[in-house]
Design an enzyme around this catalytic site. Structure first.
Site, PDB file in Angstrom:
ATOM      1  N   HIS B  67       0.845  -1.199   0.000  1.00  0.00           N
ATOM      2  CA  HIS B  67       0.000   0.000   0.000  1.00  0.00           C
ATOM      3  C   HIS B  67       0.881   1.250   0.000  1.00  0.00           C
ATOM      4  O   HIS B  67       0.686   2.156  -0.817  1.00  0.00           O
ATOM      5  CB  HIS B  67      -0.925  -0.007   1.224  1.00  0.00           C
ATOM      6  CG  HIS B  67      -1.596   1.315   1.495  1.00  0.00           C
ATOM      7  ND1 HIS B  67      -2.585   1.828   0.689  1.00  0.00           N
ATOM      8  CD2 HIS B  67      -1.405   2.227   2.475  1.00  0.00           C
ATOM      9  CE1 HIS B  67      -2.974   3.005   1.160  1.00  0.00           C
ATOM     10  NE2 HIS B  67      -2.274   3.274   2.246  1.00  0.00           N
ATOM     11  N   ASP B  96       6.806  22.228 -26.109  1.00  0.00           N
ATOM     12  CA  ASP B  96       6.808  20.869 -25.556  1.00  0.00           C
ATOM     13  C   ASP B  96       7.847  20.834 -24.447  1.00  0.00           C
ATOM     14  O   ASP B  96       8.424  21.861 -24.087  1.00  0.00           O
ATOM     15  CB  ASP B  96       7.145  19.831 -26.653  1.00  0.00           C
ATOM     16  CG  ASP B  96       6.569  18.449 -26.306  1.00  0.00           C
ATOM     17  OD1 ASP B  96       6.858  17.952 -25.189  1.00  0.00           O
ATOM     18  OD2 ASP B  96       5.828  17.882 -27.119  1.00  0.00           O
ATOM     19  N   TRP B 132       6.946   0.217   3.982  1.00  0.00           N
ATOM     20  CA  TRP B 132       7.459   0.995   2.846  1.00  0.00           C
ATOM     21  C   TRP B 132       8.788   1.645   3.209  1.00  0.00           C
ATOM     22  O   TRP B 132       9.530   2.084   2.335  1.00  0.00           O
ATOM     23  CB  TRP B 132       6.437   2.032   2.367  1.00  0.00           C
ATOM     24  CG  TRP B 132       6.504   3.356   3.058  1.00  0.00           C
ATOM     25  CD1 TRP B 132       5.913   3.674   4.244  1.00  0.00           C
ATOM     26  CD2 TRP B 132       7.201   4.527   2.626  1.00  0.00           C
ATOM     27  NE1 TRP B 132       6.202   4.969   4.575  1.00  0.00           N
ATOM     28  CE2 TRP B 132       6.993   5.525   3.605  1.00  0.00           C
ATOM     29  CE3 TRP B 132       7.988   4.847   1.505  1.00  0.00           C
ATOM     30  CZ2 TRP B 132       7.549   6.808   3.498  1.00  0.00           C
ATOM     31  CZ3 TRP B 132       8.521   6.121   1.414  1.00  0.00           C
ATOM     32  CH2 TRP B 132       8.299   7.079   2.407  1.00  0.00           C
ATOM     33  N   SER B 160      13.263   6.603 -13.580  1.00  0.00           N
ATOM     34  CA  SER B 160      12.158   7.334 -14.194  1.00  0.00           C
ATOM     35  C   SER B 160      12.026   8.729 -13.578  1.00  0.00           C
ATOM     36  O   SER B 160      11.910   9.735 -14.292  1.00  0.00           O
ATOM     37  CB  SER B 160      10.866   6.545 -14.004  1.00  0.00           C
ATOM     38  OG  SER B 160       9.749   7.357 -14.262  1.00  0.00           O
ATOM     39  N   SER B 161      12.075   8.795 -12.247  1.00  0.00           N
ATOM     40  CA  SER B 161      11.932  10.085 -11.577  1.00  0.00           C
ATOM     41  C   SER B 161      13.066  11.028 -11.918  1.00  0.00           C
ATOM     42  O   SER B 161      12.856  12.221 -12.122  1.00  0.00           O
ATOM     43  CB  SER B 161      11.919   9.896 -10.056  1.00  0.00           C
ATOM     44  OG  SER B 161      10.737   9.307  -9.654  1.00  0.00           O
ATOM     45  N   HIS B 244      12.875  12.154   3.870  1.00  0.00           N
ATOM     46  CA  HIS B 244      12.244  13.400   4.259  1.00  0.00           C
ATOM     47  C   HIS B 244      12.059  14.367   3.098  1.00  0.00           C
ATOM     48  O   HIS B 244      10.974  14.879   2.897  1.00  0.00           O
ATOM     49  CB  HIS B 244      12.881  14.070   5.467  1.00  0.00           C
ATOM     50  CG  HIS B 244      11.887  15.025   6.047  1.00  0.00           C
ATOM     51  ND1 HIS B 244      10.809  14.595   6.779  1.00  0.00           N
ATOM     52  CD2 HIS B 244      11.727  16.345   5.871  1.00  0.00           C
ATOM     53  CE1 HIS B 244      10.031  15.623   7.047  1.00  0.00           C
ATOM     54  NE2 HIS B 244      10.563  16.697   6.507  1.00  0.00           N
ATOM     55  N   GLU B 246      11.620  13.453   0.225  1.00  0.00           N
ATOM     56  CA  GLU B 246      10.569  12.789  -0.545  1.00  0.00           C
ATOM     57  C   GLU B 246       9.174  13.288  -0.169  1.00  0.00           C
ATOM     58  O   GLU B 246       8.335  13.521  -1.035  1.00  0.00           O
ATOM     59  CB  GLU B 246      10.669  11.271  -0.333  1.00  0.00           C
ATOM     60  CG  GLU B 246       9.474  10.462  -0.812  1.00  0.00           C
ATOM     61  CD  GLU B 246       9.325  10.422  -2.324  1.00  0.00           C
ATOM     62  OE1 GLU B 246      10.306  10.713  -3.015  1.00  0.00           O
ATOM     63  OE2 GLU B 246       8.214  10.107  -2.800  1.00  0.00           O
ATOM     64  N   TYR B 248       8.372  16.152   0.885  1.00  0.00           N
ATOM     65  CA  TYR B 248       8.177  17.492   0.313  1.00  0.00           C
ATOM     66  C   TYR B 248       8.085  17.430  -1.199  1.00  0.00           C
ATOM     67  O   TYR B 248       7.403  18.254  -1.814  1.00  0.00           O
ATOM     68  CB  TYR B 248       9.280  18.447   0.768  1.00  0.00           C
ATOM     69  CG  TYR B 248       9.196  18.687   2.258  1.00  0.00           C
ATOM     70  CD1 TYR B 248       8.017  19.154   2.803  1.00  0.00           C
ATOM     71  CD2 TYR B 248      10.253  18.423   3.100  1.00  0.00           C
ATOM     72  CE1 TYR B 248       7.892  19.348   4.161  1.00  0.00           C
ATOM     73  CE2 TYR B 248      10.137  18.610   4.464  1.00  0.00           C
ATOM     74  CZ  TYR B 248       8.965  19.065   4.992  1.00  0.00           C
ATOM     75  OH  TYR B 248       8.834  19.247   6.327  1.00  0.00           O
ATOM     76  N   SER B 259      -2.042  27.062  -5.153  1.00  0.00           N
ATOM     77  CA  SER B 259      -1.742  28.471  -5.397  1.00  0.00           C
ATOM     78  C   SER B 259      -2.270  28.948  -6.746  1.00  0.00           C
ATOM     79  O   SER B 259      -2.308  30.145  -7.015  1.00  0.00           O
ATOM     80  CB  SER B 259      -0.225  28.711  -5.334  1.00  0.00           C
ATOM     81  OG  SER B 259       0.264  28.299  -4.085  1.00  0.00           O
ATOM     82  N   HIS B 293      14.532  13.367  12.477  1.00  0.00           N
ATOM     83  CA  HIS B 293      13.361  13.465  13.351  1.00  0.00           C
ATOM     84  C   HIS B 293      12.433  12.264  13.177  1.00  0.00           C
ATOM     85  O   HIS B 293      11.488  12.109  13.940  1.00  0.00           O
ATOM     86  CB  HIS B 293      12.611  14.790  13.163  1.00  0.00           C
ATOM     87  CG  HIS B 293      11.956  14.963  11.835  1.00  0.00           C
ATOM     88  ND1 HIS B 293      11.895  16.162  11.187  1.00  0.00           N
ATOM     89  CD2 HIS B 293      11.338  14.086  11.028  1.00  0.00           C
ATOM     90  CE1 HIS B 293      11.264  16.006  10.039  1.00  0.00           C
ATOM     91  NE2 HIS B 293      10.920  14.767   9.921  1.00  0.00           N
ATOM     92  N   HIS B 294      12.716  11.441  12.173  1.00  0.00           N
ATOM     93  CA  HIS B 294      11.982  10.176  12.056  1.00  0.00           C
ATOM     94  C   HIS B 294      12.601   9.115  12.953  1.00  0.00           C
ATOM     95  O   HIS B 294      12.150   7.976  12.989  1.00  0.00           O
ATOM     96  CB  HIS B 294      12.015   9.674  10.613  1.00  0.00           C
ATOM     97  CG  HIS B 294      11.323  10.595   9.647  1.00  0.00           C
ATOM     98  ND1 HIS B 294       9.997  10.478   9.332  1.00  0.00           N
ATOM     99  CD2 HIS B 294      11.782  11.663   8.954  1.00  0.00           C
ATOM    100  CE1 HIS B 294       9.666  11.427   8.463  1.00  0.00           C
ATOM    101  NE2 HIS B 294      10.729  12.161   8.225  1.00  0.00           N
ATOM    102  N   THR B 319       6.058  26.994   6.291  1.00  0.00           N
ATOM    103  CA  THR B 319       4.781  26.346   6.002  1.00  0.00           C
ATOM    104  C   THR B 319       3.633  27.231   6.452  1.00  0.00           C
ATOM    105  O   THR B 319       2.617  27.372   5.763  1.00  0.00           O
ATOM    106  CB  THR B 319       4.705  24.969   6.690  1.00  0.00           C
ATOM    107  OG1 THR B 319       5.934  24.286   6.461  1.00  0.00           O
ATOM    108  CG2 THR B 319       3.574  24.145   6.140  1.00  0.00           C
ATOM    109  N   LYS B 322       2.877  29.957   3.988  1.00  0.00           N
ATOM    110  CA  LYS B 322       2.062  29.522   2.851  1.00  0.00           C
ATOM    111  C   LYS B 322       0.579  29.531   3.203  1.00  0.00           C
ATOM    112  O   LYS B 322      -0.243  30.043   2.460  1.00  0.00           O
ATOM    113  CB  LYS B 322       2.485  28.111   2.435  1.00  0.00           C
ATOM    114  CG  LYS B 322       3.825  28.111   1.743  1.00  0.00           C
ATOM    115  CD  LYS B 322       4.046  26.832   1.000  1.00  0.00           C
ATOM    116  CE  LYS B 322       5.122  27.010  -0.045  1.00  0.00           C
ATOM    117  NZ  LYS B 322       4.643  27.622  -1.277  1.00  0.00           N
ATOM    118  N   ARG B 441       1.462   1.447  15.179  1.00  0.00           N
ATOM    119  CA  ARG B 441       1.110   1.283  13.775  1.00  0.00           C
ATOM    120  C   ARG B 441       1.603  -0.073  13.275  1.00  0.00           C
ATOM    121  O   ARG B 441       2.399  -0.733  13.934  1.00  0.00           O
ATOM    122  CB  ARG B 441       1.698   2.418  12.940  1.00  0.00           C
ATOM    123  CG  ARG B 441       3.203   2.402  12.872  1.00  0.00           C
ATOM    124  CD  ARG B 441       3.772   3.666  12.238  1.00  0.00           C
ATOM    125  NE  ARG B 441       3.666   3.640  10.796  1.00  0.00           N
ATOM    126  CZ  ARG B 441       4.515   4.262   9.987  1.00  0.00           C
ATOM    127  NH1 ARG B 441       5.513   4.979  10.480  1.00  0.00           N
ATOM    128  NH2 ARG B 441       4.362   4.216   8.697  1.00  0.00           N
TER     129      ARG B 441
END
Lengths: 385, 517
Positions: B67, B96, B132, B160-161, B244, B246, B248, B259, B293-294, B319, B322, B441
């Site tokens: 998932h 293009d 994951w 790809s990315s 991290h 990722e 963002y 926006s 922080h993870h 943040t 924004k 979790r």
């Protein structure tokens, strides 16, 4: 002017979104019990209370900011709508406002950082502990070792499989009960030295404000000084495989003299167990004991019927090792198999239990080899390596 | 001389047209969204009641892993790449993308990556089951054999990315219409430019992490094995140095979408454009220096713990800027509430709640209690689902008329919004309670005190899942039978070059660059 349905709806929505806050505030003020299960609990140590206070502080900071921000937003959404003929203004910047809402949050954060820092420093202070306990995570159980006391034991889930698979009604402490709880004295600074033997686990006692990862090859430190006797329950909080949800933690906090008595009994039992290791057992005794050990320590992977799970866990019934030479069987049970889920049980089980479970595996499910492994054989094998 | 698309399947296999490729990315991501959503339904069905009813714990772990992987790498990221392909050339007045053939390649390797990943479900020993975040040694020494396919799949996704990002950077920096200075670019372009740099920086780190895993598993190295002199915690540092930024990468393009939409339906220019750009850049910078922080419970030294706490708290500042800017844009506007606007407003509210819980999580001592509980699950679903997915949905409704020249059914769009909004909150708000009450979790089964809220959450999840089928219906219905629209500007308050071309957007646009004043 008659408010239309849409407006009423929006107002109701705004109220709905704010209502949990109002309830929470009221319950917090009354200390009422229905909040139980909705919020963090205060716990029974100084650290856990510090954490709780920080949690509530940052929560209320967020609530206040949230109420202001959402109030402005909902006000605009209700008043500044085209359907009411409101004409859009055209401003799109304001240096002073933008500086203000950069600086003010930064100041709030600095104020928040002060109590957080002092709590963290306290949380890290493991000095001057009166009792050291080594906690080792295994797939999927905990081992507790009272350092310097010669007392160690495994602590495993005590909820029967039948409850998990819905064949029996679930008990009050479903998935939160163990066979051997950790016992510690009240009002005593206990240092926990936490590690693991296979994968990473994490030892979490909510009420103590203690959560520390158990990492193979490394030893982490944490501590707790519990102020109230009682039975406390916690869980493993790092994904560690299929039994992750099934390795709970139970700590029994007792009066100091009760603890002294308990540890003395434990030492005596350990001595008695060593004596037992030299005794000669009959086949029936070993089979009976072996079945119990098997169901406790082996059946979660190899299954109670000895058939394992094809492709994942090998079958014991008619297995190459369980029906092969006894040395190979001793070796895999005592030393485990590196790189697989098969653990080294040599340090986890007593010689008596090892002998019993090996005898059981060689004679159950139609494996009738007829050979008996005595505790002394296990001891000889261990010493011979 | 401009010509139309070629006929048949060849159009899609060999296309170098940014609109075709964007369309394929979007359909692919939606397919992955349904697949990842199906896995989520299995998870929530098992968690509906305490006890194991439907699946075994081993398979439960495969479901949580798949998932997460499918949603992050298969659904959300390709969705925003699809939007970038469609909209960046249109928004900067380019004919293009800068590297059209690479564009084709970067899309067409994705289906293979996910075919490989999905095939692990049918392998002996099962699919990846280590979450994951695939922490070693659970994902190395103790992993099922399918882990090698997982690693190969991640490598392809990464390639790809990276190609997609290089393409976006090259396009934005080189192909803007005359007069389109950097500080005149729409924010969606800005956020994607910054996101592309983040991707180029961290995707190789992820590739490095999985390559080290590959070596540990197959070639006898011990990067993550303490017994051989390695360090399992090293894995977490490397992973989160990717992980991290990722998150963002996922949320910044969503900021860009919001926006664009909020000013349109507020009929008022975006408040604080330049501070939005600077805040985006600040968030991107901070994302590189907060990764641990993870890992507040892995046993870092006190000073490390303090540093990562302070740095993480700082993220709240840009943040916050924004969110304040979006609300100031709405303030004294002349608002209407079409479906894209509803999703955008929901985004602002729910993302802010997710931001608040993020701020709570940044307080390291409190994080000791939140870490690896459902509180974290609730937090990141508020920013991932109500953030990224809601904004992606808003973007589809917003630009769909431009893409296909048909108008969606407003009533049906609003119906989808309200079902999704309410069901989302029923699903994930109670998970805050579960986490605070102590439910970890990734648990296949749980103690009885967690039963009530889990049931509520599961019911919400099933309804939320159904709302996505309604979304699919709405989009197909629009394409097939929507009311035709032809004005270049679909929305009264819309600004930007994409609204100056014909509707539906012709196969080739801006063959002659527009002049931007």
């Amino acid at each position: 002017m008659r408010p239309n349905v849409k407006q009423l709806f929006l107002r109701a929505l705004a109220l709905f979104m704010l209502s949990p806050l109002a309830f929470a505030a009221q319950a917090e003020a009354e200390g009422s019990s229905w909040l139980k299960g909705l919020n963090m609990t205060q716990g029974v140590t100084e650290v856990s209370r510090q954490i709780y206070d920080l949690h509530m502080l940052i929560f209320w900071v967020c609530v206040v900011i949230g109420v202001i921000v959402f109030a402005v937003m909902f006000y605009s959404m209700i008043v500044h709508r085209k359907s009411k003929g409101y004409k859009a203004a055209n401003f799109h910047e304001s240096t002073s406002v933008e500086i203000a809402w950069t600086v003010v949050p930064a100041l709030i954060l600095i104020v928040m950082a002060i109590p957080a820092t002092s709590a963290l420093i306290n949380l890290y202070d493991t000095s001057e502990a009166e009792l050291d306990i080594k906690v080792t995570g295994y797939q999927w159980k905990w081992q507790y070792e009272y350092l310097g006391e010669d007392v160690q034991f495994m602590s495993e889930i005590a909820t029967p499989e039948a409850e998990i698979y819905n064949q029996e009604d679930k008990g009050e402490f479903y998935l939160a009960q163990v066979n051997n709880p950790l016992v510690i004295p009240v009002d005593t600074k206990v240092r926990f030295l936490i590690t693991a033997k296979d994968v990473i686990h994490s030892w979490w006692m909510t009420d103590f404000g203690v959560k520390k990862d158990a990492i193979p090859g490394f030893i982490n430190e944490t501590w707790a000084k519990v102020e109230k006797t009682g039975v406390y329950r916690g869980y493993c909080t790092e994904l560690c495989g299929q039994g992750h949800a099934f390795m709970p933690i139970v700590v029994n906090v007792v009066e100091k003299d009760e603890y002294a008595q308990w540890i003395a009994d434990k030492k005596q039992a350990a001595a008695a167990m060593r004596e037992l290791a030299s005794k000669e057992f009959t086949m029936d005794e070993l089979m009976e004991r072996g079945e119990a050990v098997y169901n406790q320590s082996c059946a979660s992977c190899h299954q109670a019927n000895g058939e394992g799970i094809p492709g994942v866990f090998p079958a014991m019934k008619g297995g190459a090792i369980t029906t092969g030479p006894v040395e190979g069987h001793l070796d895999i049970v005592v030393n485990g198999k590196g790189g697989t889920a098969m653990q080294a049980f040599g340090a986890q089980l007593s010689e008596v239990d090892l002998a019993a479970v090996i005898t059981y595996e060689r004679n159950a499910w139609g494996n009738n080899l007829g050979d008996v492994v005595q505790p002394v054989d296990v001891l000889t094998f261990k010493q011979g390596q | 001389m401009a010509h139309g698309p070629s006929k048949g399947i060849g159009r899609w296999l060999f296309t170098t047209n940014h609109k075709d490729i964007g369309t394929m990315y979007l359909w692919f991501s939606f397919a992955m969204f349904l697949l990842g959503g199906f896995f989520a339904m299995v998870i929530r069905a098992e968690l509906f009641q305490p006890g194991m009813q439907i699946i075994r714990p081993e398979f439960f772990n495969q479901m949580t892993t798949m998932h997460g992987l499918v949603m992050v790498f298969g659904a959300i990221m390709p969705a925003f790449v699809g939007l970038a392909n469609w909209m960046i050339p249109l928004q900067i007045g380019a004919p293009d993308m800068a590297l059209p053939r690479m564009n084709n390649l970067s899309f067409w390797i994705l289906p293979f990556a996910f075919a490989i990943l999905a095939s692990t479900l049918f392998m002996e020993g099962g699919a990846p089951n280590f979450g994951w975040t695939f922490y070693a040694p659970l994902s190395t020494t103790y992993a099922p054999p399918s882990v090698n396919y997982f690693i190969f799949g991640v490598h392809i996704m990464g390639a790809s990315s990276i190609m997609g990002s290089i393409n976006i950077v090259a396009t934005v920096l080189n192909m803007r219409a005359p007069g389109m200075t950097l500080m005149k670019m729409p924010l969606f372009v800005w956020t994607w430019l910054i996101t592309a740099f983040l991707l180029i920086a961290v995707m190789p780190v992820l590739a490095g992490a999985v390559t080290m895993m590959l070596m540990d598993i197959n070639f006898g190295t011990s990067f993550f094995d303490a017994a051989g002199g390695g360090d399992p915690v090293l894995f977490q540092h490397v992973f989160w140095f990717f992980g991290h930024p990722e998150v963002y990468i996922i949320i910044l393009p969503a900021f860009g979408v919001i926006s664009a939409i909020i000013p349109t339906f507020s009929r008022k220019p975006l408040f604080g454009y330049s501070s939005m750009v600077y805040a985006t850049a600040a968030i991107a910078f901070l994302s590189f220096i907060v990764w641990a922080h993870h890992m507040f419970t892995v046993g870092m030294p006190l000073t490390g713990e303090l540093y990562f706490m302070y740095a993480t708290m700082l993220i709240a500042v840009p943040t916050g800027v924004k969110v304040f800017n979006w609300i100031s844009t709405m303030f004294q506007g002349a608002m209407t509430f079409e479906t894209p606007m509803l999703f955008s407003i929901a985004f602002v509210i729910l993302f802010t709640i997710g931001g608040f819980t993020g701020l709570m999580l940044s307080i390291a001592p409190s994080d000791i209690q939140y870490h690896d509980t459902y509180f974290v699950v609730a937090h990141f679903h508020y920013v991932m689902v109500a953030g990224a997915v809601f904004s992606g949905t808003a973007a589809v409704y917003y630009w769909l008329p431009k893409w296909c020249g048909k108008m969606y059914n407003e009533t049906m769009g609003k119906l989808q919004f309200w079902i999704a909004f309410i069901a989302f909150n029923i699903t994930f708000f109670p998970q805050h309670f579960l986490g605070l009450a102590g439910m970890p979790r990734r648990y296949a089964d749980y103690s009885l005190q967690f039963a009530d809220w889990n049931m509520v959450s599961s019911i919400g999840a099933f309804v939320y899942g159904a709302a996505q089928l309604l979304f699919l219906y709405n989009v197909i219905h629009t394409i097939v039978a929507g009311k035709p629209v032809s004005e270049p500007k679909t929305w009264e308050g819309a600004e930007g070059l994409e609204w100056t071309v014909a509707t539906p957007a012709p196969y080739h646009t801006f063959s002659t660059p527009p002049e931007v004043k």
